[in-house]
Design an enzyme around this catalytic site. Structure first.
Site, short mmCIF file in Angstrom:
data_model
loop_
_atom_site.label_atom_id
_atom_site.label_comp_id
_atom_site.label_asym_id
_atom_site.label_seq_id
_atom_site.Cartn_x
_atom_site.Cartn_y
_atom_site.Cartn_z
N LYS A 56 0.86 -1.18 0.00
CA LYS A 56 0.00 0.00 0.00
C LYS A 56 0.89 1.23 0.00
O LYS A 56 1.69 1.43 0.92
CB LYS A 56 -0.92 -0.01 1.23
CG LYS A 56 -1.79 1.23 1.30
CD LYS A 56 -2.81 1.14 2.41
CE LYS A 56 -3.63 2.43 2.48
NZ LYS A 56 -4.69 2.35 3.50
N LYS A 66 -2.14 -1.59 -3.84
CA LYS A 66 -2.99 -0.42 -3.78
C LYS A 66 -2.18 0.85 -3.83
O LYS A 66 -1.23 0.96 -3.07
CB LYS A 66 -3.78 -0.47 -2.47
CG LYS A 66 -4.65 0.73 -2.20
CD LYS A 66 -5.27 0.62 -0.85
CE LYS A 66 -6.07 1.88 -0.58
NZ LYS A 66 -6.67 1.90 0.72
C1 PBG Z 1 -7.22 3.67 5.41
C2 PBG Z 1 -7.72 3.39 4.03
C3 PBG Z 1 -7.58 4.27 2.96
C4 PBG Z 1 -8.19 3.67 1.85
C5 PBG Z 1 -8.70 2.44 2.27
N1 PBG Z 1 -8.38 2.27 3.62
C6 PBG Z 1 -7.00 5.63 2.89
C7 PBG Z 1 -5.70 5.91 3.51
O1 PBG Z 1 -4.84 5.05 3.66
O2 PBG Z 1 -5.53 7.07 3.89
C8 PBG Z 1 -8.27 4.31 0.50
C9 PBG Z 1 -9.21 3.72 -0.49
C10 PBG Z 1 -9.49 4.57 -1.67
O3 PBG Z 1 -8.88 5.64 -1.89
O4 PBG Z 1 -10.39 4.18 -2.44
N2 PBG Z 1 -7.31 2.71 6.35
#
Ligand code: PBG
Length: 327
Positions: free
Chosen positions: A199, A252
């Site tokens: 991520k 991601k």
């Molecule tokens: C945070 C989380 C995020 C997303 C999913 N879980 C955002 C972040 O890490 O700040 C983003 C998903 C998206 O942008 O569609 N736990």
């Protein structure tokens, strides 16, 4: 009559729809899609998210109807994110650990009504945290191991309410192992873990943070989410998550990281998921609204690229529209 001696003419395999269908290398079906949905507390609420046209936050009753429609379209897998009121947020994300919170209660209601659905959770502190971070904050630092205790507790509460797949999205070290141990210890050895394995600290999460009002209150997430410049590090993360007991690993965002999906596909035997994130959704919707791109062709092309790179599953806000389109 050919003018040239060309023994290999790839166009012959493109000459009719039947032949193109026969030689197509990648399939994209509704069964590959996971539909992310935003949950609100209360009754009869449907609140649009301005930066994600077509995506709403929903209360439980509205969401149950939405899921019924999706199931009829063949979409069976959903990931839920809670939009929590500011007054319920605190340093330890304690609202997320309560078994009477609206998030886990709704999961239980969905599983009761649709036992054949698959529900995935979000394990992270940020929706419940007054700091807006994915970990315990002390002196401006994110404290790894203290966060693991909280995440493990949260995962057990979610498993107890019926979530089929636990989705840690926090990027702390060792969290897959900590969660696996806690789940097994509590008797949930059949509950799966899909780790947000690679991520990245990405600008493409902006609309999601609008949806949950979950942007960090200070600093950024670069001490835990990955540097967009790194790919070898994703392999290292994947090896660790696999050793710690992950059932699926996720990359991601998806679109800027198709190379990472492909590299991991060559490294691991675990199924890989791609998260087609909020910013990727917003870009396409915005261009389509201007008439600058042909939405009904661009959207499946985007999803297909993730399958071609090697993703088994795709988390995407386009899921329902895709299901309607191919019906
Ligand atoms: C945070 C989380 C995020 C997303 C999913 N879980 C955002 C972040 O890490 O700040 C983003 C998903 C998206 O942008 O569609 N736990």
């Amino acid at each position: 009559m050919s003018a040239y001696q060309i023994s290999q003419r790839p166009r012959r395999n493109r000459k009719s729809a039947a032949i193109r269908d026969m030689v197509r290398e990648t399939q994209l079906g509704v069964e590959h899609l996971i539909y992310p949905m935003f949950l609100l507390d209360g009754q009869n609420k449907r609140v649009p998210i301005v930066s994600m046209p077509g995506v709403d936050r929903m209360s439980q009753d509205v969401m149950l109807r939405e899921i019924e429609e999706c199931m009829a379209l063949g979409l069976r897998t959903f990931v839920l994110f809670p939009a929590v009121e500011e007054s319920l947020k605190d340093k330890g994300a304690t609202y997320g650990l309560r078994d009477d919170n609206f998030y886990v209660q709704t999961a239980a209601a969905i599983k009761k009504r649709f036992p054949e659905s698959v529900l995935m959770s979000d394990v992270a502190m940020d929706p419940y945290s007054s700091d807006g971070h994915d970990g315990w904050v002390e002196g401006g630092q994110i404290i790894n191991d203290k966060t693991l205790d909280i995440l493990a507790q949260m995962a057990v509460v979610q498993a107890a309410c019926g979530f089929d797949i636990i989705g840690p999205s926090d990027m702390m070290d060792g969290r897959v192992g900590a969660i696996r141990e806690a789940l097994d210890g509590a008797g949930y050895s059949q509950t799966s873990i899909m780790s947000y394995c690679a991520k990245y600290a990405s600008a493409y999460y902006g609309p999601f943070r609008d949806a949950l009002d979950s942007a960090p209150k200070f600093g950024d997430k670069k001490t835990y989410q990955m540097d967009p410049a790194n790919a070898l590090e994703a392999i290292r993360e994947a090896e660790l998550d696999e050793m710690e007991g992950a059932d699926f690993i996720m990359v991601k965002p998806a679109l800027c990281y198709l190379d990472v999906i492909q590299r991991l596909r060559e490294q691991t035997t675990l199924p890989i998921a791609a998260y087609n994130v909020s910013g990727e959704y917003a870009m396409l919707k915005a261009a389509a609204a201007q008439g600058w791109i042909q939405y009904d062709r661009a959207m499946p092309e985007m999803l297909l690229s993730m399958r071609r790179a090697g993703a088994s599953a795709i988390l995407t806000y386009f899921a329902k529209e895709y299901a309607q389109m191919v019906r």
